[in-house]
Design a protein around this motif. Structure first.
Motif, PDB file in Angstrom:
ATOM      1  N   LEU A  26      40.025  46.927  36.087  1.00 56.11           N
ATOM      2  CA  LEU A  26      41.020  46.864  35.014  1.00 56.11           C
ATOM      3  C   LEU A  26      40.874  48.025  34.034  1.00 56.11           C
ATOM      4  N   LEU A  65      45.379  48.669  36.898  1.00 54.77           N
ATOM      5  CA  LEU A  65      44.164  49.011  37.627  1.00 54.77           C
ATOM      6  C   LEU A  65      43.969  50.525  37.645  1.00 54.77           C
ATOM      7  N   HIS A  77      41.883  42.078  40.416  1.00 49.53           N
ATOM      8  CA  HIS A  77      41.176  42.180  39.135  1.00 49.53           C
ATOM      9  C   HIS A  77      40.334  40.941  38.836  1.00 49.53           C
TER      10      HIS A  77
END
Length: 298
Positions: free
Chosen positions: A152, A271, A145
């Motif tokens: 995200l 995620l 991320h």
């Protein structure tokens, strides 16, 4: 990368001299990370673990190195010689070879006591010990991320369908349960139906959790009950550079097969892979997809 909002907060500042290696295991995440880096103008080194990664050499897009499980013990020395400054660990590793077959660099012997101590503290303790070992080579371990922040999950409703009041009770119950098993370093996910938690994630992962939830539909007090939710959230105090809660198109398919009404994930600490397709499938199945705030139910 043109990030705004949460993307800008999580993006890692990289210079033109930085070199990023993506150590690729199984699943969609390695490809998403490699593609994101290429789109951002970087040429990553993709290290595909043999028998795990579903990635092939694409010389026009990135450099490529294939390694066996047994060669992982010497990987950091190889990456250091190739000028790697940052490393992303992406994807799962199913096979763990016998330690006697792994080829180690001499330096790892000096770190074995720390690695063993980390292992004794559980998954997160081991991950922190591994991060320290990687850093000892002058290579910084970073999260997927941080280099591809658009992965995200954002906060709020992502689909046409919204959770009902009854669904909100399920979400609250599942969040509380997921955080409880997270504190014990067991898992990151729970399923709730009718305001009660019915299944918790264990070593089988989210796939196994949703299979069990599907089977439980016909049992006892759950027989005839509809709706329900899958919740995924980071473990309290989790090492965020590795193993963030993750969903994708297959998660949506499995949740639908389990008869659930939706999926809720912790915003900015989870995620979403192939986000466009994941949302499209959820809309097709009539499921809601929600990113909830970090502080909820803590």
């Amino acid at each position: 990368m043109g990030q705004t909002g949460s993307d800008a907060r999580h993006a890692l500042a990289l210079s033109a001299n930085d070199r990023i290696a993506v150590v690729a295991g199984s699943g969609l995440l390695p490809k998403e990370v490699a593609d994101g880096l290429v789109k951002a103008g970087y040429r990553p080194l993709v290290v595909a673990i043999e028998g795990e990664a579903d990635l092939e050499d694409e010389p026009s897009r990135y450099d490529f190195l294939r390694v066996t499980h047994e060669e992982l013990g010497k990987l950091l020395s190889i990456l250091k010689r190739r000028g790697v400054t940052h490393m992303v660990l992406a994807g799962g590793v199913a096979r763990r070879p016998p330690l006697s077959t792994v080829r180690y660099s001499p330096k790892i012997l000096l770190h074995l006591p720390r690695l063993a101590a980390g292992y004794a503290r559980g998954d997160d303790g081991l991950l922190r010990a591994i991060a320290g070992f990687i850093n000892s080579y002058g290579i910084k371990l970073v999260g997927a991320h941080e280099v591809v922040p658009e992965l995200l999950a954002p906060q709020g409703q992502l689909t046409k369908m919204a959770p009902t009041r009854a669904d909100e009770r399920d979400i609250s119950a599942a969040i509380a349960a997921a955080r409880a098993i997270g504190r014990l370093d067991i898992g990151q996910a729970a399923v709730a139906v009718g305001g009660r938690t019915i299944a918790l994630e264990d070593i089988e992962g989210t796939d196994g959790l949703l299979r069990r939830a599907r089977v439980l539909r016909s049992h006892g007090r759950l027989a005839g009950k509809s709706r329900g939710v899958l919740v995924k959230c980071a473990k309290p105090g989790q090492e965020l550079r590795v193993d963030l809660p993750t969903i994708g198109p297959q998660t949506v398919r499995d949740a639908h097969e389990a008869g659930l009404a939706g999926i809720a994930v912790e915003a900015e600490r989870s995620l979403i892979l192939e986000c466009g397709e994941t949302v499209r499938l959820a809309d097709e199945f009539g499921l809601y997809l929600l990113g909830f705030a970090r502080g909820r139910e803590q």
